[in-house]
Design a protein around this motif. Structure first.
Motif, mmCIF file in Angstrom:
data_model
loop_
_atom_site.group_PDB
_atom_site.id
_atom_site.type_symbol
_atom_site.label_atom_id
_atom_site.label_comp_id
_atom_site.label_asym_id
_atom_site.label_seq_id
_atom_site.Cartn_x
_atom_site.Cartn_y
_atom_site.Cartn_z
ATOM 1 N N LEU A 26 0.813 -1.212 0.000
ATOM 2 C CA LEU A 26 0.000 0.000 0.000
ATOM 3 C C LEU A 26 0.848 1.263 0.000
ATOM 4 C CD1 LEU A 26 -2.777 -0.985 2.566
ATOM 5 C CD2 LEU A 26 -2.962 -0.891 0.084
ATOM 6 N N TYR A 27 1.982 1.171 0.618
ATOM 7 C CA TYR A 27 2.826 2.363 0.752
ATOM 8 C C TYR A 27 4.148 2.113 0.057
ATOM 9 C CZ TYR A 27 -0.539 2.876 4.475
ATOM 10 O OH TYR A 27 -1.694 2.942 5.189
ATOM 11 N N PRO A 28 4.439 2.893 -0.953
ATOM 12 C CA PRO A 28 5.714 2.684 -1.645
ATOM 13 C C PRO A 28 6.909 3.089 -0.783
ATOM 14 C CG PRO A 28 4.496 4.505 -2.623
ATOM 15 C CD PRO A 28 3.619 3.899 -1.576
ATOM 16 N N ALA A 29 6.745 4.028 0.072
ATOM 17 C CA ALA A 29 7.859 4.468 0.918
ATOM 18 C C ALA A 29 7.676 3.882 2.301
ATOM 19 C CB ALA A 29 7.885 5.999 0.987
ATOM 20 N N GLU A 30 8.652 4.082 3.127
ATOM 21 C CA GLU A 30 8.546 3.645 4.527
ATOM 22 C C GLU A 30 7.378 4.373 5.165
ATOM 23 O OE1 GLU A 30 10.410 1.567 6.560
ATOM 24 O OE2 GLU A 30 11.299 0.851 4.708
ATOM 25 N N LEU A 31 6.755 3.751 6.183
ATOM 26 C CA LEU A 31 5.636 4.390 6.863
ATOM 27 C C LEU A 31 6.143 5.613 7.620
ATOM 28 C CD1 LEU A 31 3.667 1.367 8.307
ATOM 29 C CD2 LEU A 31 3.053 2.807 6.381
ATOM 30 N N ASP A 37 -0.972 9.641 4.254
ATOM 31 C CA ASP A 37 -1.316 8.513 3.370
ATOM 32 C C ASP A 37 -1.888 7.341 4.155
ATOM 33 O OD1 ASP A 37 -0.513 9.904 1.168
ATOM 34 O OD2 ASP A 37 1.474 8.963 1.046
ATOM 35 N N HIS A 38 -1.290 7.060 5.287
ATOM 36 C CA HIS A 38 -1.769 5.902 6.052
ATOM 37 C C HIS A 38 -3.150 6.182 6.649
ATOM 38 C CE1 HIS A 38 -0.017 8.280 9.286
ATOM 39 N NE2 HIS A 38 -0.678 7.532 10.165
#
Length: 147
Positions: A26-31, A37-38
């Motif tokens: 769901l998330y291309p980058a680290e949370l 976005d989250h």
């Protein structure tokens, strides 16, 4: 050179990574806790869950109504079957009574025919013997016939 756990994750294909960590896809980058976005993803997931729960409730209601209908139809079928069996037994009993009555009538009529036949034979014998007696009993004084 020693590999740590992060290096082994980086070497894996994306499909395996997403299986290990479902949020990874769901998330291309680290949370990032500061990222919204989250929060958006969580909101979308909650909405999806709510809509799926509504669908499940609707399906449950449909199943309950269909189950009620099936139960009603089974009860109606049982009642109809019972009514038909009762009606069939009543008609069978009525037919058996009629059959017995007809057999009794036939037996009585056969007895009557036998009785009438016996009396008719006796009458025939009596008339034949009476005729024979009249033919044999002559006075002997027959007048000559003049033709």
């Amino acid at each position: 050179m020693k590999k740590n756990a992060n290096d082994s994750l980086n070497d894996m294909p994306l499909e395996k990574k997403s299986k290990l960590n479902p949020l990874q896809g769901l998330y291309p980058a680290e949370l990032d806790p500061n990222s919204s976005d989250h929060v958006v993803a969580m909101t979308q997931l909650r909405e999806t869950i709510a809509s799926l729960q509504k669908k499940v409730q609707q399906k449950d209601m449909e199943l309950l109504s269909k189950d009620k209908l099936i139960t009603e139809l089974k009860a109606q079928h049982h009642n109809d079957t019972t009514d038909l069996r009762t009606e069939m037994k009543n008609k069978e009993r009525l037919n058996e009574n009629k059959f017995n009555l007809m057999n009794t009538k036939i037996q009585n009529l056969l007895k009557e025919v036998a009785t009438l036949s016996k009396t008719a034979r006796k009458n025939n014998k009596n008339t034949k013997s009476a005729l024979a007696n009249t033919e044999n009993s002559g006075s002997g004084t027959d007048s000559p016939s003049t033709n």
